[in-house]
Design a protein around this motif. Structure first.
Motif, PDB file in Angstrom:
ATOM      1  N   LEU A  12     -50.065  -2.483  -0.522  1.00 57.25           N
ATOM      2  CA  LEU A  12     -51.089  -2.557   0.509  1.00 57.25           C
ATOM      3  C   LEU A  12     -50.703  -3.516   1.625  1.00 57.25           C
ATOM      4  CD1 LEU A  12     -54.184  -2.358  -1.808  1.00 57.25           C
ATOM      5  CD2 LEU A  12     -53.730  -0.830   0.118  1.00 57.25           C
ATOM      6  N   LYS A  13     -51.130  -3.145   2.825  1.00 56.06           N
ATOM      7  CA  LYS A  13     -50.843  -3.921   4.026  1.00 56.06           C
ATOM      8  C   LYS A  13     -52.148  -4.375   4.667  1.00 56.06           C
ATOM      9  CE  LYS A  13     -46.937  -0.807   4.909  1.00 56.06           C
ATOM     10  NZ  LYS A  13     -46.312   0.105   5.892  1.00 56.06           N
ATOM     11  N   PRO A  14     -52.114  -5.422   5.439  1.00 55.41           N
ATOM     12  CA  PRO A  14     -53.353  -5.846   6.118  1.00 55.41           C
ATOM     13  C   PRO A  14     -53.988  -4.726   6.936  1.00 55.41           C
ATOM     14  CG  PRO A  14     -51.704  -7.566   6.271  1.00 55.41           C
ATOM     15  CD  PRO A  14     -51.023  -6.389   5.647  1.00 55.41           C
ATOM     16  N   GLU A  15     -53.178  -3.852   7.505  1.00 54.20           N
ATOM     17  CA  GLU A  15     -53.730  -2.754   8.305  1.00 54.20           C
ATOM     18  C   GLU A  15     -54.409  -1.673   7.466  1.00 54.20           C
ATOM     19  OE1 GLU A  15     -50.652  -4.034   8.413  1.00 54.20           O
ATOM     20  OE2 GLU A  15     -49.129  -2.475   8.756  1.00 54.20           O
ATOM     21  N   ASP A  16     -54.328  -1.784   6.139  1.00 54.05           N
ATOM     22  CA  ASP A  16     -55.073  -0.878   5.258  1.00 54.05           C
ATOM     23  C   ASP A  16     -56.515  -1.334   5.080  1.00 54.05           C
ATOM     24  OD1 ASP A  16     -52.129  -0.578   3.232  1.00 54.05           O
ATOM     25  OD2 ASP A  16     -52.929   0.915   4.633  1.00 54.05           O
ATOM     26  N   THR A  17     -56.840  -2.483   5.622  1.00 56.68           N
ATOM     27  CA  THR A  17     -58.204  -2.999   5.526  1.00 56.68           C
ATOM     28  C   THR A  17     -59.189  -2.058   6.194  1.00 56.68           C
ATOM     29  OG1 THR A  17     -57.512  -5.309   5.410  1.00 56.68           O
ATOM     30  CG2 THR A  17     -59.724  -4.884   6.253  1.00 56.68           C
ATOM     31  N   GLY A  18     -60.329  -1.864   5.541  1.00 57.71           N
ATOM     32  CA  GLY A  18     -61.362  -1.014   6.110  1.00 57.71           C
ATOM     33  C   GLY A  18     -62.348  -0.574   5.052  1.00 57.71           C
ATOM     34  N   VAL A  19     -63.306   0.222   5.488  1.00 60.36           N
ATOM     35  CA  VAL A  19     -64.246   0.826   4.548  1.00 60.36           C
ATOM     36  C   VAL A  19     -63.734   2.225   4.225  1.00 60.36           C
ATOM     37  CG1 VAL A  19     -66.624   1.513   4.126  1.00 60.36           C
ATOM     38  CG2 VAL A  19     -66.144  -0.502   5.526  1.00 60.36           C
ATOM     39  N   TYR A  20     -63.609   2.500   2.953  1.00 63.09           N
ATOM     40  CA  TYR A  20     -63.080   3.781   2.487  1.00 63.09           C
ATOM     41  C   TYR A  20     -64.231   4.659   2.002  1.00 63.09           C
ATOM     42  CZ  TYR A  20     -58.297   2.111   2.818  1.00 63.09           C
ATOM     43  OH  TYR A  20     -57.098   1.647   3.292  1.00 63.09           O
ATOM     44  N   TYR A  21     -64.223   5.868   2.494  1.00 63.68           N
ATOM     45  CA  TYR A  21     -65.257   6.835   2.163  1.00 63.68           C
ATOM     46  C   TYR A  21     -64.636   8.080   1.557  1.00 63.68           C
ATOM     47  CZ  TYR A  21     -67.944   4.219   5.692  1.00 63.68           C
ATOM     48  OH  TYR A  21     -68.571   3.247   6.428  1.00 63.68           O
ATOM     49  N   TYR A  79     -71.616  15.898   2.554  1.00 57.95           N
ATOM     50  CA  TYR A  79     -71.817  14.906   1.506  1.00 57.95           C
ATOM     51  C   TYR A  79     -70.802  13.777   1.633  1.00 57.95           C
ATOM     52  CZ  TYR A  79     -74.328  18.958  -0.186  1.00 57.95           C
ATOM     53  OH  TYR A  79     -75.161  20.030  -0.279  1.00 57.95           O
ATOM     54  N   TRP A  80     -71.325  12.591   1.899  1.00 58.95           N
ATOM     55  CA  TRP A  80     -70.517  11.384   2.055  1.00 58.95           C
ATOM     56  C   TRP A  80     -71.036  10.294   1.130  1.00 58.95           C
ATOM     57  CZ3 TRP A  80     -66.457  10.688   5.612  1.00 58.95           C
ATOM     58  CH2 TRP A  80     -66.255  11.746   6.500  1.00 58.95           C
ATOM     59  N   GLY A  81     -70.119   9.473   0.629  1.00 62.12           N
ATOM     60  CA  GLY A  81     -70.538   8.305  -0.117  1.00 62.12           C
ATOM     61  C   GLY A  81     -70.896   7.174   0.835  1.00 62.12           C
ATOM     62  N   GLN A  82     -71.308   6.064   0.231  1.00 64.82           N
ATOM     63  CA  GLN A  82     -71.733   4.907   1.027  1.00 64.82           C
ATOM     64  C   GLN A  82     -70.554   4.052   1.481  1.00 64.82           C
ATOM     65  OE1 GLN A  82     -71.666   5.028  -2.214  1.00 64.82           O
ATOM     66  NE2 GLN A  82     -70.688   3.098  -2.814  1.00 64.82           N
ATOM     67  N   GLY A  83     -69.395   4.309   0.911  1.00 62.81           N
ATOM     68  CA  GLY A  83     -68.199   3.567   1.289  1.00 62.81           C
ATOM     69  C   GLY A  83     -67.944   2.380   0.389  1.00 62.81           C
ATOM     70  N   THR A  84     -66.684   2.005   0.294  1.00 61.80           N
ATOM     71  CA  THR A  84     -66.292   0.818  -0.458  1.00 61.80           C
ATOM     72  C   THR A  84     -65.309   0.018   0.387  1.00 61.80           C
ATOM     73  OG1 THR A  84     -65.472   0.022  -2.609  1.00 61.80           O
ATOM     74  CG2 THR A  84     -64.420   1.999  -1.725  1.00 61.80           C
ATOM     75  N   GLN A  85     -65.534  -1.287   0.460  1.00 58.03           N
ATOM     76  CA  GLN A  85     -64.745  -2.146   1.336  1.00 58.03           C
ATOM     77  C   GLN A  85     -63.429  -2.525   0.674  1.00 58.03           C
ATOM     78  OE1 GLN A  85     -65.423  -3.500   4.582  1.00 58.03           O
ATOM     79  NE2 GLN A  85     -63.278  -4.186   4.410  1.00 58.03           N
ATOM     80  N   VAL A  86     -62.346  -2.349   1.410  1.00 52.03           N
ATOM     81  CA  VAL A  86     -61.027  -2.809   0.980  1.00 52.03           C
ATOM     82  C   VAL A  86     -60.544  -3.830   2.006  1.00 52.03           C
ATOM     83  CG1 VAL A  86     -58.613  -2.158   0.634  1.00 52.03           C
ATOM     84  CG2 VAL A  86     -60.449  -0.675  -0.210  1.00 52.03           C
ATOM     85  N   THR A  87     -60.212  -5.013   1.528  1.00 56.52           N
ATOM     86  CA  THR A  87     -59.700  -6.055   2.409  1.00 56.52           C
ATOM     87  C   THR A  87     -58.349  -6.516   1.887  1.00 56.52           C
ATOM     88  OG1 THR A  87     -61.949  -6.800   2.922  1.00 56.52           O
ATOM     89  CG2 THR A  87     -60.141  -8.311   3.439  1.00 56.52           C
ATOM     90  N   VAL A  88     -57.330  -6.392   2.738  1.00 53.10           N
ATOM     91  CA  VAL A  88     -55.983  -6.813   2.369  1.00 53.10           C
ATOM     92  C   VAL A  88     -55.664  -8.054   3.194  1.00 53.10           C
ATOM     93  CG1 VAL A  88     -53.573  -6.152   2.118  1.00 53.10           C
ATOM     94  CG2 VAL A  88     -55.371  -4.412   1.958  1.00 53.10           C
ATOM     95  N   SER A  89     -55.609  -9.174   2.513  1.00 55.95           N
ATOM     96  CA  SER A  89     -55.416 -10.441   3.217  1.00 55.95           C
ATOM     97  C   SER A  89     -54.871 -11.489   2.266  1.00 55.95           C
ATOM     98  CB  SER A  89     -56.749 -10.920   3.800  1.00 55.95           C
ATOM     99  OG  SER A  89     -56.616 -12.197   4.381  1.00 55.95           O
ATOM    100  N   SER A  90     -54.072 -12.386   2.817  1.00 55.71           N
ATOM    101  CA  SER A  90     -53.573 -13.495   2.016  1.00 55.71           C
ATOM    102  C   SER A  90     -54.479 -14.718   2.170  1.00 55.71           C
ATOM    103  CB  SER A  90     -52.138 -13.831   2.424  1.00 55.71           C
ATOM    104  OG  SER A  90     -52.074 -14.089   3.817  1.00 55.71           O
TER     105      SER A  90
END
Length: 126
Positions: free
Chosen positions: A86-95, A115-126
């Motif tokens: 994973l890279k920092p630019e992969d950060t976001g809400v995934y649906y 039909y969409w889900g509510q999303g799940t947050q992914v944060t890539v950070s040191s």
């Protein structure tokens, strides 16, 4: 009504891994394609991957090829997205989203997914 629920997001360091899951009704996976999307901070939503079990299709966005793997867990009725390197630019809400067959529609024409889900947050950070 098709309920779609994402899970598995969190905070991870660059180079790390996460596994996202998209829970769908048990009848869905035999007939519907399921797509994953991402909305990065300040950016438009974009398609990441899609799987269509009935038609044997799998799609990946170019920048995740070789790092992300989409799969179906029939026992759990989930579409999983294994994310590695994973890279920092992969950060976001995934649906995840669905509304019928064919990744050519679910992935390239997201407005046609009811039909969409509510999303799940992914944060890539040191």
């Amino acid at each position: 009504q098709v309920q779609v629920v994402e899970s598995g997001g969190g905070l991870v360091q660059p180079g790390g891994s996460l596994r996202l899951s998209c829970k769908v009704p048990d009848f869905t996976l035999d007939h519907y394609a399921v797509a994953w999307f991402r909305r990065a901070p300040g950016q438009e939503r974009e398609g990441i991957s899609c799987i269509d079990k009935a038609n044997g299709h799998i799609y990946y966005k170019d920048f995740v090829k070789g790092r992300f793997t989409i799969s179906i867990d029939n026992a759990k009725n989930t579409v999983d997205l294994q994310m590695s390197s994973l890279k920092p630019e992969d950060t976001g809400v995934y649906y995840c989203a669905t509304d019928g067959p064919f990744c050519s529609v679910r992935y390239y024409r997201p407005w046609e997914n009811k039909y969409w889900g509510q999303g799940t947050q992914v944060t890539v950070s040191s």
